[in-house]
Write an enzyme that holds these catalytic residues in place. Sequence first.
Site, PDB file in Angstrom:
ATOM      1  N   ARG A   1      46.606  47.463  46.464  1.00 26.20           N
ATOM      2  CA  ARG A   1      47.879  46.765  46.503  1.00 26.20           C
ATOM      3  C   ARG A   1      48.694  47.120  45.285  1.00 26.20           C
ATOM      4  O   ARG A   1      48.165  47.300  44.197  1.00 26.20           O
ATOM      5  CB  ARG A   1      47.648  45.253  46.506  1.00 26.20           C
ATOM      6  CG  ARG A   1      47.020  44.733  47.766  1.00 26.20           C
ATOM      7  CD  ARG A   1      46.394  43.376  47.550  1.00 26.20           C
ATOM      8  NE  ARG A   1      47.390  42.309  47.418  1.00 26.20           N
ATOM      9  CZ  ARG A   1      47.942  41.695  48.456  1.00 26.20           C
ATOM     10  NH1 ARG A   1      47.622  42.036  49.681  1.00 26.20           N
ATOM     11  NH2 ARG A   1      48.823  40.741  48.266  1.00 26.20           N
TER      12      ARG A   1
ATOM     13  N   SER B   1      38.400  47.165  40.134  1.00 22.15           N
ATOM     14  CA  SER B   1      37.278  46.238  40.325  1.00 22.15           C
ATOM     15  C   SER B   1      35.956  46.953  40.575  1.00 22.15           C
ATOM     16  O   SER B   1      35.354  46.844  41.644  1.00 22.15           O
ATOM     17  CB  SER B   1      37.612  45.278  41.450  1.00 22.15           C
ATOM     18  OG  SER B   1      38.826  44.635  41.120  1.00 22.15           O
TER      19      SER B   1
ATOM     20  N   ASP C   1      39.269  42.380  39.240  1.00 20.91           N
ATOM     21  CA  ASP C   1      39.850  41.335  40.091  1.00 20.91           C
ATOM     22  C   ASP C   1      39.450  39.922  39.668  1.00 20.91           C
ATOM     23  O   ASP C   1      40.241  38.990  39.784  1.00 20.91           O
ATOM     24  CB  ASP C   1      39.554  41.584  41.579  1.00 20.91           C
ATOM     25  CG  ASP C   1      38.092  41.894  41.857  1.00 20.91           C
ATOM     26  OD1 ASP C   1      37.278  41.863  40.908  1.00 20.91           O
ATOM     27  OD2 ASP C   1      37.758  42.166  43.029  1.00 20.91           O
TER      28      ASP C   1
END
Length: 414
Positions: free
Chosen positions: A29, A98, A151
């Site tokens: 994203r 992550s 994350d």
Amino acid sequence: MNVSFGHPSSFRNERGLFYALDLGGTNFRVLRVQLGGKDGRVVNQEFAEVSIPPHLMTGGSEELFDYIAAELAKFVKTEGEDFHLSPGRQRELGFTFSFPVRQLSITSGTLIKWTKGFSIEDVVGQDVVLELTKALEKQGLDMRVAALVNDTIGTLAGGRYLNNDVIAAVILGTGTNAAYVECANAIPKWHGLLPKSGEMVINMEWGNFRSSHLPITEYDHALDVESLNPGEQICEKIISGMYLGDIVRRVLLSMAEEAAFFGDTVPPQLKVPFILRTPDMSAMHHDTSPDLKVVGNKLKDILGIPNTSLKTRKAVVELCNIVATRGARLSAAGILGILKKLGRDVVKEGEKQRTVLAMDGGLYEHYTEFRVCLESTLKELLGEEVSANVSVEHSNDGSGIGAALLAASHSQYL
Ligand code: ADP
Ligand code: MG
């Protein structure tokens, strides 16, 4: 266990336009936020989500980072009037990456190993910020990576920005991990200066937890041995979205082979690894139609097994329930571990302290039975009185906003 940099509760006054990029598993994203300081907080935000072409997950380093940088560049081009970069400033980015990283500073960290189906050998041991920066330059994108986070840290930061009672973040998506806020002097491996707040954030990397107490079955063992990272991320392989569907497939295969569960022949599709994805498992698990039509269709369309009886379908639902329940209860046990470590598993006399867990990830968000089981298990473990003060909150895109916030609080213009 890693000690992370930056402390989420110290920010409130960040202003300006910041970007975030979240690379963690299935999708990545890109996000931009306009921060308005103490009162405005998040004035405006926009994001785009792109799925990562599977061949890039096991290809070369340059191809992956070039692809990411190109997508980010495209996104920056769509920046509209309602976002304002202060004149003369370079755009700054929070990079949520992550995977297990040895973090050297807020803007550098070397990849320890890939997880979650990624395997790009030439990045291991490299500084991922440097790799991204080189790719951004190739795109002609004038942007500085101001913070490297994962994350859990991003979700914790984003959650705490909005609510001071947030003490931990848990990710249940393609993989699983957690982070929590700890008293700095309770961290024996930290030998550096103590932060002013007296607190630090611990990235637990709990997906890599393993213990003889974990309920490992022959199916888990086989899944692990055949995975890209055998012997690693054992807890993640029992809990997270990348794997649950494949555990179900493995059990069904053995039922077909050993008990002729689908008739005299073993359906060949059942032998294809990862053909049954967790969202499909979840759809079967949630099938409320009287004849379990969804289950029937999934078995036919995905596994090539037509005309299943209601009895067979019911057994499949029960299997999904068993596999999801195990993962959800283990996740709840992990959360209880954090609460115990922080002394929040008891009610302290005279104190009304609230405890909030910021939760993110597609598994938690979309797999209702998993979520409900996790929450009821946590209640069961904590008891009525304590659990009345503990809540789990879905932090939608908290990790993206958190990464942008951490970029803002480490801006070169402060
Ligand atoms: P990531 O972990 O890659 O950052 P997400 O948090 O979006 O990504 O989680 C994606 C994962 O969530 C998928 O790998 C899948 O396992 C799980 N997931 C997505 N949709 C569903 C669903 N409807 N039911 C169950 N699990 C789902
Ligand atoms: Mg994610």
